[in-house]
Motif scaffolding. Structure first.
Motif, mmCIF file in Angstrom:
data_model
loop_
_atom_site.group_PDB
_atom_site.id
_atom_site.type_symbol
_atom_site.label_atom_id
_atom_site.label_comp_id
_atom_site.label_asym_id
_atom_site.label_seq_id
_atom_site.Cartn_x
_atom_site.Cartn_y
_atom_site.Cartn_z
ATOM 1 N N ASN A 112 25.098 11.262 17.961
ATOM 2 C CA ASN A 112 25.091 11.566 16.528
ATOM 3 C C ASN A 112 25.604 10.414 15.670
ATOM 4 O O ASN A 112 25.241 10.310 14.493
ATOM 5 N N GLY A 113 26.443 9.549 16.247
ATOM 6 C CA GLY A 113 27.030 8.466 15.465
ATOM 7 C C GLY A 113 26.310 7.145 15.545
ATOM 8 O O GLY A 113 26.476 6.294 14.682
ATOM 9 N N VAL A 114 25.490 6.960 16.585
ATOM 10 C CA VAL A 114 24.805 5.679 16.761
ATOM 11 C C VAL A 114 23.286 5.847 16.739
ATOM 12 O O VAL A 114 22.597 5.224 15.942
ATOM 13 N N LEU A 115 22.783 6.687 17.631
ATOM 14 C CA LEU A 115 21.329 6.805 17.779
ATOM 15 C C LEU A 115 20.663 7.409 16.546
ATOM 16 O O LEU A 115 19.705 6.844 16.008
ATOM 17 N N ILE A 116 21.146 8.542 16.100
ATOM 18 C CA ILE A 116 20.510 9.217 14.955
ATOM 19 C C ILE A 116 20.539 8.344 13.695
ATOM 20 O O ILE A 116 19.503 8.197 13.032
ATOM 21 N N PRO A 117 21.668 7.710 13.333
ATOM 22 C CA PRO A 117 21.632 6.831 12.153
ATOM 23 C C PRO A 117 20.669 5.648 12.299
ATOM 24 O O PRO A 117 19.982 5.293 11.342
ATOM 25 N N ALA A 118 20.601 5.045 13.502
ATOM 26 C CA ALA A 118 19.675 3.920 13.703
ATOM 27 C C ALA A 118 18.234 4.367 13.520
ATOM 28 O O ALA A 118 17.405 3.642 12.977
ATOM 29 N N LEU A 119 17.945 5.561 13.952
ATOM 30 C CA LEU A 119 16.579 6.084 13.893
ATOM 31 C C LEU A 119 16.208 6.583 12.498
ATOM 32 O O LEU A 119 15.098 6.362 12.032
ATOM 33 N N MET A 120 17.126 7.228 11.823
ATOM 34 C CA MET A 120 16.781 7.945 10.595
ATOM 35 C C MET A 120 17.166 7.236 9.294
ATOM 36 O O MET A 120 16.876 7.737 8.218
ATOM 37 N N TYR A 121 17.794 6.074 9.377
ATOM 38 C CA TYR A 121 18.199 5.385 8.153
ATOM 39 C C TYR A 121 16.986 5.122 7.254
ATOM 40 O O TYR A 121 15.996 4.552 7.686
ATOM 41 N N GLY A 122 17.044 5.561 6.045
ATOM 42 C CA GLY A 122 15.951 5.375 5.087
ATOM 43 C C GLY A 122 14.873 6.435 5.149
ATOM 44 O O GLY A 122 13.906 6.393 4.394
ATOM 45 N N SER A 123 15.019 7.430 6.015
ATOM 46 C CA SER A 123 13.961 8.424 6.203
ATOM 47 C C SER A 123 13.792 9.363 5.011
ATOM 48 O O SER A 123 12.790 10.055 4.914
ATOM 49 N N GLU A 124 14.750 9.354 4.100
ATOM 50 C CA GLU A 124 14.643 10.232 2.930
ATOM 51 C C GLU A 124 13.423 9.908 2.072
ATOM 52 O O GLU A 124 12.900 10.765 1.373
ATOM 53 N N SER A 125 12.967 8.672 2.152
ATOM 54 C CA SER A 125 11.823 8.266 1.318
ATOM 55 C C SER A 125 10.491 8.332 2.057
ATOM 56 O O SER A 125 9.453 8.047 1.483
ATOM 57 N N TRP A 126 10.503 8.715 3.336
ATOM 58 C CA TRP A 126 9.270 8.766 4.103
ATOM 59 C C TRP A 126 8.434 9.979 3.728
ATOM 60 O O TRP A 126 8.951 11.031 3.377
ATOM 61 N N VAL A 127 7.123 9.819 3.822
ATOM 62 C CA VAL A 127 6.198 10.943 3.718
ATOM 63 C C VAL A 127 5.906 11.364 5.152
ATOM 64 O O VAL A 127 5.293 10.619 5.912
ATOM 65 N N TRP A 128 6.387 12.553 5.520
ATOM 66 C CA TRP A 128 6.281 12.998 6.910
ATOM 67 C C TRP A 128 4.887 13.487 7.238
ATOM 68 O O TRP A 128 4.312 14.286 6.504
ATOM 69 N N ASP A 161 0.825 -1.210 0.000
ATOM 70 C CA ASP A 161 0.000 0.000 0.000
ATOM 71 C C ASP A 161 0.863 1.266 0.000
ATOM 72 O O ASP A 161 0.340 2.375 0.018
ATOM 73 N N ASN A 162 2.193 1.076 -0.006
ATOM 74 C CA ASN A 162 3.162 2.179 -0.131
ATOM 75 C C ASN A 162 3.066 3.180 1.020
ATOM 76 O O ASN A 162 3.353 4.346 0.854
ATOM 77 N N LYS A 163 2.667 2.704 2.205
ATOM 78 C CA LYS A 163 2.628 3.571 3.382
ATOM 79 C C LYS A 163 3.890 3.340 4.192
ATOM 80 O O LYS A 163 4.449 2.252 4.195
ATOM 81 N N HIS A 164 4.321 4.377 4.897
ATOM 82 C CA HIS A 164 5.572 4.312 5.632
ATOM 83 C C HIS A 164 5.380 4.185 7.139
ATOM 84 O O HIS A 164 6.356 4.177 7.883
ATOM 85 N N ASP A 165 4.160 4.083 7.600
ATOM 86 C CA ASP A 165 3.882 4.042 9.035
ATOM 87 C C ASP A 165 4.581 2.871 9.723
ATOM 88 O O ASP A 165 5.170 3.027 10.797
ATOM 89 N N ILE A 166 4.510 1.695 9.117
ATOM 90 C CA ILE A 166 5.108 0.513 9.738
ATOM 91 C C ILE A 166 6.626 0.646 9.754
ATOM 92 O O ILE A 166 7.284 0.297 10.738
ATOM 93 N N ASP A 167 7.200 1.185 8.668
ATOM 94 C CA ASP A 167 8.647 1.384 8.617
ATOM 95 C C ASP A 167 9.082 2.401 9.667
ATOM 96 O O ASP A 167 10.089 2.207 10.350
ATOM 97 N N MET A 168 8.322 3.459 9.827
ATOM 98 C CA MET A 168 8.638 4.451 10.853
ATOM 99 C C MET A 168 8.559 3.833 12.242
ATOM 100 O O MET A 168 9.403 4.103 13.095
ATOM 101 N N GLU A 169 7.562 2.998 12.455
ATOM 102 C CA GLU A 169 7.426 2.324 13.750
ATOM 103 C C GLU A 169 8.633 1.424 14.009
ATOM 104 O O GLU A 169 9.141 1.368 15.129
ATOM 105 N N ARG A 170 9.098 0.728 12.977
ATOM 106 C CA ARG A 170 10.302 -0.099 13.114
ATOM 107 C C ARG A 170 11.504 0.757 13.499
ATOM 108 O O ARG A 170 12.319 0.357 14.330
ATOM 109 N N LYS A 171 11.626 1.925 12.899
ATOM 110 C CA LYS A 171 12.755 2.812 13.195
ATOM 111 C C LYS A 171 12.642 3.399 14.597
ATOM 112 O O LYS A 171 13.644 3.541 15.293
ATOM 113 N N VAL A 172 11.438 3.736 15.029
ATOM 114 C CA VAL A 172 11.233 4.235 16.390
ATOM 115 C C VAL A 172 11.644 3.148 17.384
ATOM 116 O O VAL A 172 12.342 3.416 18.372
ATOM 117 N N ASN A 173 11.255 1.909 17.119
ATOM 118 C CA ASN A 173 11.638 0.796 17.995
ATOM 119 C C ASN A 173 13.150 0.594 17.998
ATOM 120 O O ASN A 173 13.740 0.334 19.054
#
Length: 104
Positions: free
Chosen positions: A77-93, A37-49
Motif C-alpha cells: 500500500n505504501g510503495v506499489l500502489i502509489p507508484a502505479l496510481m500516481y496521476g490516475s485521477e486524470s485518466w479516462v478509464w 492528442d490528450n490520450k492517456h494510454d501511453i501514460d497508463m503504460e508508463r505506470k504499468v511499467n
C-alpha cells in the motif's frame, strides 16, 4: 503544446524575448505524461511499467517468510500502489486499461 482532436496539427509561433519556443507532441509534468492528442494510454503504460518494476524490486522482500503479512501489506500500500496510481485521477478509464492496472 497544443491539444488537438483528430489528425490535424496546429503550428504555433510563440516567442519569449525574441526566442522561439519549441512545440512538442508530449511532455512529462509532475510525473504524468501529456500528449497533444490528450490520450492517456501511453501514460497508463508508463505506470504499468513502473508498477511492474516496483513489483520486481520488492519480490525478494515480499516472498521472505520473516516479513510479516502486515509488513507486506504496508509495503504494497505504501510503495506499489502509489507508484502505479500516481496521476490516475486524470485518466479516462477504459476496460482494457483497467484490466492492465488490475493485473499489476
Amino acid at each position: 503544446m497544443v491539444f488537438e482532436r483528430g489528425k490535424r496539427t496546429t503550428d504555433c509561433d510563440i516567442l519569449i524575448e525574441g526566442e522561439k519556443i519549441e512545440q512538442v507532441k508530449e511532455f512529462v509534468y509532475l510525473g504524468s505524461l501529456f500528449t497533444n492528442d490528450n490520450k492517456h494510454d501511453i501514460d497508463m503504460e508508463r505506470k504499468v511499467n513502473a508498477g511492474n518494476k516496483a513489483n520486481a524490486t520488492l519480490l525478494a522482500i515480499m516472498n521472505t517468510k520473516s516479513v510479516s503479512r502486515q509488513a507486506r501489506l504496508a509495503i504494497h500500500n505504501g510503495v506499489l500502489i502509489p507508484a502505479l496510481m500516481y496521476g490516475s485521477e486524470s485518466w479516462v478509464w477504459q476496460k482494457k486499461n483497467e484490466s492492465r492496472i488490475n493485473v499489476v
